[in-house]
Scaffold this active site. Sequence first.
Site, PDB file in Angstrom:
ATOM      1  N   GLN A  66      24.916  62.612  37.126  1.00 23.45           N
ATOM      2  CA  GLN A  66      25.998  62.956  36.187  1.00 23.45           C
ATOM      3  C   GLN A  66      26.395  61.705  35.385  1.00 23.45           C
ATOM      4  O   GLN A  66      25.603  60.788  35.267  1.00 23.45           O
ATOM      5  CB  GLN A  66      27.210  63.567  36.908  1.00 23.45           C
ATOM      6  CG  GLN A  66      26.970  64.961  37.483  1.00 23.45           C
ATOM      7  CD  GLN A  66      26.211  64.965  38.788  1.00 23.45           C
ATOM      8  OE1 GLN A  66      26.514  64.228  39.698  1.00 23.45           O
ATOM      9  NE2 GLN A  66      25.211  65.807  38.888  1.00 23.45           N
ATOM     10  N   GLY A 125      19.731  67.016  37.046  1.00 25.83           N
ATOM     11  CA  GLY A 125      18.354  67.372  36.700  1.00 25.83           C
ATOM     12  C   GLY A 125      17.732  66.182  36.015  1.00 25.83           C
ATOM     13  O   GLY A 125      17.976  65.956  34.839  1.00 25.83           O
ATOM     14  N   HIS A 126      16.984  65.390  36.763  1.00 25.26           N
ATOM     15  CA  HIS A 126      16.411  64.172  36.187  1.00 25.26           C
ATOM     16  C   HIS A 126      14.987  64.454  35.710  1.00 25.26           C
ATOM     17  O   HIS A 126      14.081  64.696  36.504  1.00 25.26           O
ATOM     18  CB  HIS A 126      16.471  63.038  37.215  1.00 25.26           C
ATOM     19  CG  HIS A 126      17.880  62.591  37.465  1.00 25.26           C
ATOM     20  ND1 HIS A 126      18.241  61.706  38.437  1.00 25.26           N
ATOM     21  CD2 HIS A 126      19.036  62.931  36.829  1.00 25.26           C
ATOM     22  CE1 HIS A 126      19.558  61.521  38.391  1.00 25.26           C
ATOM     23  NE2 HIS A 126      20.051  62.264  37.428  1.00 25.26           N
ATOM     24  N   LYS A 145      18.907  59.426  32.373  1.00 28.61           N
ATOM     25  CA  LYS A 145      18.806  58.565  33.558  1.00 28.61           C
ATOM     26  C   LYS A 145      17.471  58.752  34.270  1.00 28.61           C
ATOM     27  O   LYS A 145      16.934  57.810  34.830  1.00 28.61           O
ATOM     28  CB  LYS A 145      19.945  58.872  34.542  1.00 28.61           C
ATOM     29  CG  LYS A 145      21.315  58.465  34.031  1.00 28.61           C
ATOM     30  CD  LYS A 145      22.382  58.756  35.058  1.00 28.61           C
ATOM     31  CE  LYS A 145      22.577  60.221  35.345  1.00 28.61           C
ATOM     32  NZ  LYS A 145      23.051  61.023  34.205  1.00 28.61           N
ATOM     33  N   ASP A 185      23.287  63.695  31.491  1.00 30.11           N
ATOM     34  CA  ASP A 185      22.168  63.969  30.578  1.00 30.11           C
ATOM     35  C   ASP A 185      21.898  62.823  29.619  1.00 30.11           C
ATOM     36  O   ASP A 185      21.473  63.032  28.484  1.00 30.11           O
ATOM     37  CB  ASP A 185      22.411  65.270  29.783  1.00 30.11           C
ATOM     38  CG  ASP A 185      22.737  66.431  30.689  1.00 30.11           C
ATOM     39  OD1 ASP A 185      22.118  66.521  31.758  1.00 30.11           O
ATOM     40  OD2 ASP A 185      23.619  67.226  30.342  1.00 30.11           O
TER      41      ASP A 185
HETATM   42  P1  IMP Z   1      29.425  70.999  38.838  1.00 29.09           P
HETATM   43  O1  IMP Z   1      29.004  69.589  39.061  1.00 29.09           O
HETATM   44  O2  IMP Z   1      28.302  71.988  38.971  1.00 29.09           O
HETATM   45  O3  IMP Z   1      30.621  71.363  39.644  1.00 29.09           O
HETATM   46  O4  IMP Z   1      29.877  71.125  37.297  1.00 29.09           O
HETATM   47  C1  IMP Z   1      31.057  70.503  36.798  1.00 29.09           C
HETATM   48  C2  IMP Z   1      30.840  70.018  35.375  1.00 29.09           C
HETATM   49  O5  IMP Z   1      29.898  68.953  35.379  1.00 29.09           O
HETATM   50  C3  IMP Z   1      30.243  71.065  34.443  1.00 29.09           C
HETATM   51  O6  IMP Z   1      30.733  70.842  33.137  1.00 29.09           O
HETATM   52  C4  IMP Z   1      28.757  70.780  34.479  1.00 29.09           C
HETATM   53  O7  IMP Z   1      28.099  71.243  33.329  1.00 29.09           O
HETATM   54  C5  IMP Z   1      28.794  69.268  34.549  1.00 29.09           C
HETATM   55  N1  IMP Z   1      27.607  68.684  35.176  1.00 29.09           N
HETATM   56  C6  IMP Z   1      27.335  68.614  36.493  1.00 29.09           C
HETATM   57  N2  IMP Z   1      26.179  67.983  36.703  1.00 29.09           N
HETATM   58  C7  IMP Z   1      25.717  67.630  35.503  1.00 29.09           C
HETATM   59  C8  IMP Z   1      24.562  66.892  35.064  1.00 29.09           C
HETATM   60  O8  IMP Z   1      23.727  66.448  35.853  1.00 29.09           O
HETATM   61  N3  IMP Z   1      24.447  66.725  33.720  1.00 29.09           N
HETATM   62  C9  IMP Z   1      25.363  67.179  32.843  1.00 29.09           C
HETATM   63  N4  IMP Z   1      26.452  67.853  33.198  1.00 29.09           N
HETATM   64  C10 IMP Z   1      26.626  68.074  34.520  1.00 29.09           C
END
Ligand code: IMP
Length: 422
Positions: A217, A40-41, A16, A13
């Site tokens: 991420q 989520g871009h 990007k 977040d």
């Molecule tokens: P997962 O990727 O859904 O398995 O989530 C694992 C951890 O990564 C959690 O804390 C999510 O909130 C975080 N996370 C995954 N993708 C994103 C992203 O695009 N932005 C922010 N946090 C993310």
Amino acid sequence: MTVLALVGTQWGDEGKGKVCDLLAGEADLVVRFSGGNNAGHTIVTEKGMMILHIVPSGALRKGVHNLIGAGTVIDPAILRKELDALEEIGLPQDATTLTVSPKAHIITDMHRAYEAWIEEHLGDYKIGTTLRGIGPAYALKALRLNLRTGELRSEETVRIRIALLAKILQATEEDAEKVTEYLLGIRDWFLPLLGDDIKLVREAQASGKNILLEGAQGALLDIDHGTYPFVTSSGTTTATACTGLGIPPSAITTSIGVLKAYCTRVGEGPFPTELSDEMGDLLRERGKEYGATTRRPRRCGWFDGVATAHTIAINGLDSLAVTKLDVLDGLEQIMLCTAYELDGRKIEHFPTEAEVLSNVKPIYEEMPGWKGNTTEARNYEELPEGAKRYLKRIEEITGVKIALISVGSHRDETILIDNPWI
Ligand code: IMP
């Protein structure tokens, strides 16, 4: 030719989406190399706001080819939804503009249901995932049991593999049947998107094209080097751009890290500079810090120089893009964390264990804020002096120069100091 890797330096977040969209203006090929629709871009264009979860940001630029690389995991239903939304705004994608690697992995409803079950059973120890089935898809990939997109070409493989996955993921035969029929039913529109990813990239390199590697991420969520176990299930760094795409490390000509002017985290896990007070609420409201994928409120805090030094080291960054500077406009004081205190001792390294990290206290350097509105600045000189001092201090602490500053969500609310494509 430039191969530009763009990655997040915090917990995701960082903004990007906006930076990728800007840089995609000069790109020929834009690639998502890891993760899935947990990302989520958010991109604001003259057509309005668009949130892309799996389609690369180049989709919003005409003349750019987009590739969803081998290191990703794809929920076809989300991909379909995104393609429909792009078509609606006059940016239809087909095999001439979008390629999906046949080596990317498939996420199904069974993966998502299984993840919900895990999170529920973890109780207080839950990760706080996005519940998009990302973890189970990568875990089953590592077990060599998951279905790859290219395997959708064989009906027999789909039937056998889904039945097997159903057993592992505790799904019923009926669930498996539904998933199987769904996957066989999408083949008409999905299979034409599959293409030779390696050839596509090699040809782009050979003809001197600009390639943008769009990270998802952030480095602190990296499966190996992040705040494990509170991480995602894939790599998120420049090195994983190479493995996720199929290029050697030497192919990356420049790398840029996106750094929010403060810090946020969504989900569970340690966050040393977190502000659980009014300042945290203020940053959340001003920065509209609600998850682009799950709408969850993001935890907010000050810039963390220790964590950032760690993520810069593991990424080997050439420059930084600092985003959301405008959110700090008008604050009396701004804090920068330059070290941690652990058991009464000052430490300057980023602890490996999440439990240790949750016990550190940030040591802050205090800086006066600035009056005035950075949103209107279009070049560095127009920024308030206080903002310039803050940015200079970030450069000093990180040892990396700032190439781009974002002062608002619109494309033009940007100060480009150094064009990374040149
Ligand atoms: P997962 O990727 O859904 O398995 O989530 C694992 C951890 O990564 C959690 O804390 C999510 O909130 C975080 N996370 C995954 N993708 C994103 C992203 O695009 N932005 C922010 N946090 C993310």
